[in-house]
Design an enzyme around this catalytic site. Structure first.
Site, PDB file in Angstrom:
ATOM      1  CD  GLU A  72      -2.723   1.039   2.607  1.00 58.05           C
ATOM      2  OE1 GLU A  72      -2.992  -0.072   3.126  1.00 58.05           O
ATOM      3  OE2 GLU A  72      -3.064   2.115   3.111  1.00 58.05           O
ATOM      4  CG  ASP A  84      -2.783   8.206   7.683  1.00 64.74           C
ATOM      5  OD1 ASP A  84      -2.755   6.976   7.842  1.00 64.74           O
ATOM      6  OD2 ASP A  84      -3.013   8.755   6.596  1.00 64.74           O
TER       7      ASP A  84
END
Ligand SMILES: Cc1ncc(COP(=O)(O)O)c(C=O)c1O
EC number: 4.2.1.20
Lengths: 256, 414
Positions: free
Chosen positions: A46, A57
């Site tokens: 990824e 995140d």
């Protein structure tokens, strides 16, 4: 059939997907890090496209994005770096990023260049299913890219089925409602994964968020097809001169 | 697609091309819970009763609509000031936080989070949390904590925990990111009180409804004073756009009323140190909605600049992006220097020390003055200019106490 489907056809369990940030730790690290991950036995990659405001995140991945941006990383630079990369990297690669930079690049142009690279799939966590169905999904499909939705323990069964029906490639199970890089109660994660397993979904399931070492990886794989490691890997390569060596050591420890 | 009016976005939260809910799945449950319940909760008679009584008895509403005679004379027209500066806590922000704390209570939430730039929204949130005895966590950029020390102290005295946002540029946009992350990590018991008409649907609409009390009052107050409910112009500053949304709300569907939104252009629109989002921004996604966003060619969000921390934001609410795009609103900008001059002018002419944010709205009076209009960096449609018969309402969104350090510095430099 693309590389993702091929992978899941050949391998049903213990799939290891590792996240790395494009242009991190050095601008030119993108392809060498992917190569080192593949050579260490990673099944899928990824690749994060850095963004100034990555909402989903945690601090470690955001810091890697900030560094990558300071290194000069952009989507245009990334596609240049990926030119010819399939001579070295043959595992499936998924681009992960946020809508705003993709919209600025031009959504269709982005899909076209991703397909040309060739990239196998996309994860855009802030592209919700309504926008996907009405506007962006058909473009993604036109370029033959997979699109992977996230589900969480808070996602209703009805909604999981809907997101599974829209996803191609696999379904990304976030192990608890959280940003990346937080430690998780693995029992709660297990209940959630078992629930998903019992639903007999169309897509394979990979578990992400909170997987950091061999025990957590193995546990995640008990009730899913595999797992995604991000924060722990970024930490392993953030302060080292020998990125390839650190990558090999990190992955070997998990797979041993 | 259902039709949108200016007042109301469509079912997906779109005002024209702008709005929506661009959120990761981790926020879906919270945002969906809010979306499916907010209108029923807000328009429940018991909610309205408590909301109205707190606005009246606690926040001090209605705020006066004051005919500023010397200012009127100066600009050759009739100017009223909507005195949001007289609200409890010193700005319009409390209208929204009272509404949202009542909503959070009805959703059964036990923990409140908020972001703040100048600290006004943080103080207004800490205030209502103290009122209700609820835990309050305020995210504030590390840089803003340094430049807005008195408001940090106020929040702490009110019992809130102030957490520095240390990521990115360490200002309002990063505080907003941190608050959203907190919400992702606390999906069940926490309500996020956003401070402006930004964020994913339903926030822009919900905050606009809570702030709409400003224009609701302007209408009846103006009727009492002039015999007509409609002014010719409403002027307000725009950071995210909540005081402007509130001051415009009940005039949005009245085409005769010129709606003038004033952004902060810092050192000048094209100086590289500016926060004039409509002039510098491009369509993009920030903090969960599609709107105009100040960004690089590569789609990285840029750090804006304004002397006023409350206008120092690289986006605007989707309603305002639509007002700009459709031409319904007139978007102007004032520089740091022009805002300072307007603040000193109001203090001397009317005995009112305005917040730096509000001073941007006051500064735009100079551009619209028919006698001697000052050069504006943004184009001004002729219909927006005053005549001597105009009735102009300026939203004085806050008072200047928090800005005294900046004003003192400006006086020393003279
Ligand atoms: C007095 C005052 N006016 C205006 C603003 C800007 O916010 P908005 O554009 O949402 O009204 C602020 C924000 O802190 C403020 O304190």
């Amino acid at each position: 059939m693309n590389r993702i489907q091929e992978l899941f056809n050949q391998k049903k369990g213990n799939i290891l997907n590792v996240y790395c940030t494009a242009g991190f730790p050095q601008l030119e690290s993108t392809v060498p890090v992917m190569k080192a991950l593949q050579d260490s036995g990673v099944d899928m990659i990824e690749l994060g496209m850095p963004y100034s405001d990555p909402l989903a995140d945690g601090p470690v991945i955001q810091a890697s994005s900030t560094k990558a941006l300071a290194n000069g990383m952009t989507i245009a630079t990334l596609f240049e770096q990926l030119r010819g990369f399939r001579q070295q990297v043959y595992v499936p690669v998924i681009l992960m990023g946020y809508m705003n930079p993709v919209l600025q690049y031009g959504f269709e142009k982005f899909c076209q260049h991703a397909a040309d690279a060739p990239i196998d799939g996309l994860i855009l966590p802030d592209l919700p299913e309504y926008e996907f169905e009405t506007e962006y999904g058909p473009i993604i499909q036109r370029y033959g890219l997979n699109f992977i939705f996230l589900v969480t323990p808070e996602t209703s069964e009805e909604r999981i089925r809907k997101l599974d029906s829209l996803s191609t490639g696999f379904l990304y199970a976030v192990s608890s409602s959280s940003t990346t890089g937080k430690d998780k109660d693995m029992n709660a994660v297990n209940d959630f994964l078992q629930r998903l397993q019992n639903m007999k979904l169309k897509n394979p399931v990979l578990v992400g968020f909170g997987i950091k070492d061999k025990p957590t990886f193995q546990q995640a794989c008990e009730h899913a097809n595999g797992a995604i490691i991000g924060t722990a890997f970024i930490k392993a390569i953030e302060n080292t001169a020998d990125v390839e060596g650190a990558t090999k050591k990190f992955i070997t420890d998990i797979k041993s | 697609m259902t039709t949108t009016t200016y007042q109301q976005p469509n079912a997906q939260g779109y005002y024209g091309k702008f709005g929506g809910a661009f959120i990761p799945e981790m926020l879906h449950r919270n945002v969906e819970e809010l979306r499916s319940k907010y209108l029923d909760i807000i328009y429940d008679p018991a909610f309205q009763k408590e909301f109205r009584s707190l606005l009246h008895d606690y926040a001090g509403r209605p705020t006066p609509l004051y005919l500023a005679q010397r200012l009127s004379k100066q600009y050759g027209t009739t100017i009223y000031l909507k005195r949001e500066d007289l609200c409890h806590t010193g700005a319009h922000k409390v209208n929204n936080t009272i509404g949202q704390i009542l909503l959070a209570e009805r959703l059964g939430k036990k923990r409140i989070i908020a972001e703040t730039g100048a600290g006004q929204h943080g103080v207004a949130t800490a205030t209502v949390c103290a009122l209700k005895g609820v835990e309050c966590i305020v995210y504030m950029g590390e840089k803003d904590i340094e430049r807005q020390a008195p408001n940090v102290a106020r929040m702490k005295m009110l019992g809130a925990t102030v957490i520095p946002a240390t990521s990115g540029s360490k200002t309002l946009k990063d505080a907003t990111n941190e608050a959203i992350r907190d919400w992702i990590n606390n999906p069940v018991d926490t309500h996020y009180i956003i401070g402006s008409v930004v964020g994913p649907h339903p926030y822009p609409d919900m905050v606009a409804r809570f702030q709409s009390v400003i224009s609701e009052e302007i209408r009846w107050q103006l009727k009492e004073k002039t015999g007509s409910e409609l002014p010719t112009h409403v002027l307000a500053c725009v950071g995210g756009g909540s005081n402007a949304a509130g001051a415009f709300y009940h005039f949005l569907e009245e085409p005769s009323v010129q709606l003038v939104a004033v952004e902060a252009s810092g050192h000048g629109v094209h100086s590289g140190l500016s926060a004039a989002t409509t002039q510098l921004g491009k369509p993009g996604v920030l903090h969960g909605s599609k709107s105009l966003v100040m960004q690089t060619e590569d789609g990285q969000v840029v750090e804006p600049h304004s002397i006023s921390a409350g206008l120092d934001y690289p986006g605007i609410g989707p309603l305002h992006a639509h007002l700009y795009d459709s031409g319904r609103g007139v978007f102007l900008s004032a520089t740091d220097e022009q805002a300072l001059q307007a603040a000193f002018n109001l203090a001397k002419q009317e005995g009112i020390i305005p917040a730096l944010e509000s001073s941007h709205a006051l500064a735009s009076l100079e551009f619209l003055n028919p006698e001697k209009p000052k050069q504006s960096e943004a184009p001004i449609p002729p219909k927006a200019l005053f005549t001597k018969d105009s009735v102009v309402v300026v939203c004085l969104s806050g008072r200047g106490d928090k800005d005294m350090a900046t004003y003192m510095k400006a006086m020393e430099m003279k």
